[in-house]
Design an enzyme around this catalytic site. Structure first.
Site, PDB file in Angstrom:
ATOM      1  CG  LEU B 113       0.912 -17.529   2.188  1.00 19.05           C
ATOM      2  CD1 LEU B 113       1.891 -16.776   1.299  1.00 19.05           C
ATOM      3  CD2 LEU B 113       0.930 -16.968   3.595  1.00 19.05           C
ATOM      4  CB  ALA B 115      -6.938 -18.435   2.254  1.00 18.04           C
ATOM      5  N   GLY B 118      -5.456 -17.001   8.786  1.00 16.05           N
ATOM      6  CA  GLY B 118      -4.505 -16.573   9.807  1.00 16.05           C
ATOM      7  C   GLY B 118      -3.106 -17.110   9.600  1.00 16.05           C
ATOM      8  CB  SER B 119      -1.183 -18.069   6.567  1.00 13.71           C
ATOM      9  OG  SER B 119      -1.395 -16.877   5.845  1.00 13.71           O
ATOM     10  CB  SER B 120       0.485 -13.302   8.340  1.00 15.31           C
ATOM     11  OG  SER B 120      -0.686 -12.732   8.885  1.00 15.31           O
ATOM     12  CB  ALA B 121      -1.727 -14.758  13.086  1.00 18.23           C
ATOM     13  CG  ASP B 164      -6.117 -13.569  12.386  1.00 16.66           C
ATOM     14  OD1 ASP B 164      -7.303 -13.567  12.753  1.00 16.66           O
ATOM     15  OD2 ASP B 164      -5.762 -13.462  11.197  1.00 16.66           O
TER      16      ASP B 164
END
Lengths: 362, 362
Positions: B113, B115, B118-121, B164
């Site tokens: 997360l 970092a 593109g974890s949220s995307a 992203d």
């Protein structure tokens, strides 16, 4: 016996790009090579080198470079060190019109060798100054710079830059663009240097940048951008007060920003290294205004701006940093430390112009 | 119950410069967020998050974002994570014309997360896909990308980039220039990622570049030069064979050189950090073809190219590197892992176009 000294240098901005006609700003720093010269009755040259990272060596040989001495240190290092001293002796003999002059020469230096700090230029500059004075001739710093350049040019097979010898002879901050060298005003900059104990392969590094620049437009543009930083940096120095006791914080802050930017472009051009980047970050995190590699890169030294002791301390505790030291801007270039014995007192008194010529101190 | 997954991404080239209209090439990588959605009989949304570096949390709330739950984890993290899921739920309800739909949602992710990967995307993309499928609606990946962008745009107060969400939905390598996003061919690139465990302040980093660029021509030129690297990098990818089992060494070598150059320019622009540079050097010295920071910088991740295990091993032993992993190019973007229960078998069989659309695998 005559003793002269001359300073080493760092690049505030512009190494590598200077090869392609961009300007650069080297600055003389208070780390000096000191050369002691005593005339001999014969035409022999005897050289004793100390503190040159060679553990010292002593050799005696006749005036020509044809005969190589048999000494117990690695041949390339002796060749290199003696090559510079030979070339300096040749220049001094020519300047004094004394082709058969012989000398006992002692070289001491507190400038790390091969670290991009201009140690060979300082030895050559101080050597020419001391040897010519010993023969009764005084050269202006500009002529010493010119002769030292010729000496380096000969030893380095035509690859020498005028930057190191000019900066060492004149002192202070200088501006180099092609063959055009001039001194520029600069306030007393608080340089702190970190040295990783190594040295990059200058030839390979210069070739690498050349190849990148020829193959990729973006690399050629990056070289030009280094030149733009140098021009902006020069403007900053020109606007500053060279007689200030210490430079204003805004100036240091902006120069530091430019140094950081210049370092990034050098890293893009492939001439940084792990240890150099590690020292650069240690300096920045210790509060230095800016930090960059200086010289050819690939290893060697970084230069940072910090009037406090923080950066030096941080560098000392940085893995890969072998030596860290403060080296303020050297406002004096080449200077005589002990004038020739014959009329030492008279010389010292009748030489005000000579002293002032070498730097931009008051 | 429906399960969908979507990949994270790295920037092969062009972050930061993309903000000023230059092209960039993000690449989806085989690290995925997986979202499980089950329709509820009421309009409540219950979210369980796992492996989100939040140690997991479970909250239940009504459909609107007005009511904040009382849970025992730092409020900003919950707000952030829930904000994305809320926004994804809103998009799914709108797409399925089901404003009162309620869901039980479980989020799992192996993308670190915050970092820059593109974890949220990926969570939003997978969430929209799973929730709409659960409501009996199938969106094309491009529409999911568009709706995911709108969701991120809302949560990030208009600062979101299309890169992203588009990359996560479509998979493979993509090219982004302003609002123009398209997939491009690329061979299976052997990415290795190093993560320092931290994250830079994206807003401050973007502002810093903006300020430099506005104040100094040399910084504006450097941003343009990043764009030039991207264009040359695109040409390289376009000339390569996307169906090759592995990319030829010359391609990797040249892409790596461009990545190294791009990293130097980012470092000049002030967005690298000590730990990022340290990981970049570890990768290069381990034999990676090239290495650069990816994303906003200031901390977070580096991406390198190395088909061998060497770089990953070197990164694991690099102080400051908290995690190192291989993450090959993800040729598939968003995909359904478990189709809706009602007619799971039928869905899976009648969906060949849907599967192929998300990536450029054979």
């Amino acid at each position: 016996m005559t003793v002269s000294s001359a300073p080493g240098k760092v690049y505030l901005f512009g190494e590598h790009a200077v090869v392609y006609g961009e300007p650069a700003v080297p600055c003389a720093v208070e780390r000096r090579a000191t050369v002691t010269v005593a005339a001999r009755d014969d035409d022999h040259v005897r050289v004793r080198a100390e503190d040159l990272s060679l553990n010292g060596f002593t050799v005696e040989y006749r005036g020509s470079t044809g005969d190589r001495p048999d000494v117990d240190v690695p041949a390339p290092l002796v060749e290199a060190a003696m090559g510079y001293i030979d070339a300096a002796v040749d220049q001094a003999r020519e300047a004094a019109d004394a082709p058969d002059a012989g000398f006992d020469i002692t070289v001491e230096s507190d400038i790390p060798l091969g670290a991009g700090l201009g140690s060979s230029a300082a030895v050559v500059v101080a050597g020419i100054d001391a040897a010519t004075r010993e023969l009764g001739v005084e050269l202006a710093p500009r002529e010493i710079a010119e002769r030292a350049y010729r000496a380096e040019h000969e030893v380095q097979d035509g690859q020498a830059s005028r930057a190191d010898t000019f900066c060492s002879a004149m002192g202070g901050a200088v501006r180099v663009e092609g063959d055009d060298c001039r001194t520029i005003d600069a306030p007393p900059l608080p340089f702190v240097i970190g040295f990783d104990g190594g040295a990059g392969d200058t030839g390979a590094l210069v070739s690498g940048v050349r190849a990148l620049r020829e193959e990729y437009d973006f690399a050629a543009d990056t070289v030009s951008t280094v030149g733009d930083i140098v021009r902006r940096g020069e403007e900053l120095l020109a606007e500053s007060d060279p007689d200030a006791d210490e430079p204003p914080e805004e100036l240091l802050s902006e120069l530091g920003r430019f140094m950081n930017f210049n370092h990034g472009l050098l890293e893009a051009l492939g001439v940084s290294s792990r240890s150099l980047d590690s020292m650069v970050w240690a300096a920045r995190e210790a509060g230095a205004y800016g930090a960059k590699l200086t010289g050819a890169g690939g290893g060697g030294c970084i230069v940072s701006l910090d009037p406090t002791p923080e950066t030096q301390t941080a560098l000392r505790f940085t893995p890969g940093c072998e030596d860290a030291f403060r080296a303020e801007l050297a406002t004096e270039g080449v200077r005589v430390e002990v004038p020739p014995e014959a009329d030492a007192e008279a010389e010292a008194e009748t030489d005000p112009e000579r002293e002032g010529d070498g730097g931009n101190s008051a």
